[in-house]
Write an enzyme that holds these catalytic residues in place. Sequence first.
Site, mmCIF file in Angstrom:
data_model
loop_
_atom_site.group_PDB
_atom_site.id
_atom_site.type_symbol
_atom_site.label_atom_id
_atom_site.label_comp_id
_atom_site.label_asym_id
_atom_site.label_seq_id
_atom_site.Cartn_x
_atom_site.Cartn_y
_atom_site.Cartn_z
ATOM 1 N N GLU A 47 -45.329 57.460 -33.519
ATOM 2 C CA GLU A 47 -44.637 58.748 -33.554
ATOM 3 C C GLU A 47 -45.661 59.875 -33.456
ATOM 4 O O GLU A 47 -46.713 59.841 -34.105
ATOM 5 C CB GLU A 47 -43.860 58.863 -34.860
ATOM 6 C CG GLU A 47 -43.162 60.204 -35.075
ATOM 7 C CD GLU A 47 -42.421 60.272 -36.409
ATOM 8 O OE1 GLU A 47 -41.633 61.217 -36.580
ATOM 9 O OE2 GLU A 47 -42.632 59.390 -37.270
ATOM 10 N N LYS A 134 -36.023 64.007 -31.350
ATOM 11 C CA LYS A 134 -35.551 63.601 -32.681
ATOM 12 C C LYS A 134 -34.399 64.492 -33.133
ATOM 13 O O LYS A 134 -34.510 65.717 -33.158
ATOM 14 C CB LYS A 134 -36.702 63.676 -33.679
ATOM 15 C CG LYS A 134 -36.461 62.966 -34.997
ATOM 16 C CD LYS A 134 -37.750 62.944 -35.814
ATOM 17 C CE LYS A 134 -37.628 62.043 -37.021
ATOM 18 N NZ LYS A 134 -38.905 61.992 -37.785
ATOM 19 N N CYS A 168 -38.540 57.216 -36.307
ATOM 20 C CA CYS A 168 -38.709 57.234 -37.752
ATOM 21 C C CYS A 168 -37.361 57.193 -38.475
ATOM 22 O O CYS A 168 -36.564 56.293 -38.231
ATOM 23 C CB CYS A 168 -39.557 58.443 -38.157
ATOM 24 S SG CYS A 168 -40.378 58.270 -39.765
#
Length: 324
Positions: A47, A134, A168
Site C-alpha cells: 500500500e 480507496k 488495507c
Amino acid sequence: MTAFQTVRVAAIQATPVILDARGSVQKAVRLLGEAAAQGAQLAVLPEAFIPLYPSNSWARAAAAFGGFDELWERLWENSVDVPGPLVDRLVEACAEHRLHCAIGVNERESERPGSLYNTLLVLGPEGLLLKHRKLMPTHHERLFHGFGRGDDLHVADTAVGRLGGLICWENRMPLARYAVYRGGPQIWVAPTADDSDVWIANMRHIAVESGAFVVSVPQYIPRSAFPGDFPVTLPDREVLGRGGAVIVEPDHGEVIGGPLYDSEGTVIADCDLRVGLHAKRWFDAIGHYSREEVLAPLVPAQPGAASAGHPRDAGAAAQDGPPA
C-alpha cells in the site's frame, strides 16, 4: 472463457525510497525483475509504496493545522499521476519481464493540484488495467487522502487470471468486498499497512469467502529508511512497520506463503486457479450462497430508506407516488 491455470505469485514486502517517487519506482522496477527471475507471473507490492504510507505512528500529528506543510508539499511532489510517466515506467517493466503487477501509490492530479488519493493500480505488459481509489481512508489517513467514489470496484481480466482486491481496511467492508466479488476474482490483492496478527485471520476469511487466492503485502518500515531531512518528528523506535506478507489459498484458507516479518523480502507461491473453482462448489458468495433476492432489501441502515439500486424498490416507489 475464464482459464484455470497455475500462476506463480510474488508478494514483495519492500521499503519505499521515502518521499522519492522516482527512486521508489526504480526500486519497484528492480524488484519486479528479481521476482520475474524467480518465475513470478504476478507481483504485488505494498500500500502507498510510492512514495510513503502515512503511518499512525507519526502521521496523526497532522490533525494540527500547523507544522505539516513541508511534508504535504513533498508528498504531493512525489506522488503519481495516473496515467503518467511513472506509471509508464512500471508498465515498461511489466512488458520487459512479461508479468503483471499490483502496486499501491499516492495519486495526485497535476492538472488540479490539491487532494491526494490512496490508489491501487493493476498493471500489465499491455498497460494500466485497473485503478481503484480507496473508498474509506482509515482514521488518520483522512488527513492525507481523499475518499474514493466507488465507481472503480472492478476486476481486471488478465492473462494470469481475474485480478481484484481492496486496500488495507477496505477489506473489512462487507459491501465493498461483495461489489468486487461480483466480478469473479480468481486472485485477490490486498496491499496494506496492517501488521497485526488478526490481519492474517482477515485474509484467510476473505480467501474462503471470495473463492480466490489472497495476496497481502504490507511495507517493512525501519526508522533508518527515513531521510535525515524528513520534516516530521518520528517516534523513538527502530521499526515502524514490521510487515507480514502472506499468500492464502481459497479451499480451506490455509497460508501457503509467509507470513514474512521484520525484513524486506519476497514470498512466492504457485496458485492453481482450479482450487478456487473447486472451493465454490461448497460456497459461492455470488452464486448459490448469495440470496440477493432476500438480502438486498435489508441493506439500508436507516429506517424508511429505499434499498439503493434494487429494482423492486424502485418500482414500488414509482407506484406509491409522491408523499401527500
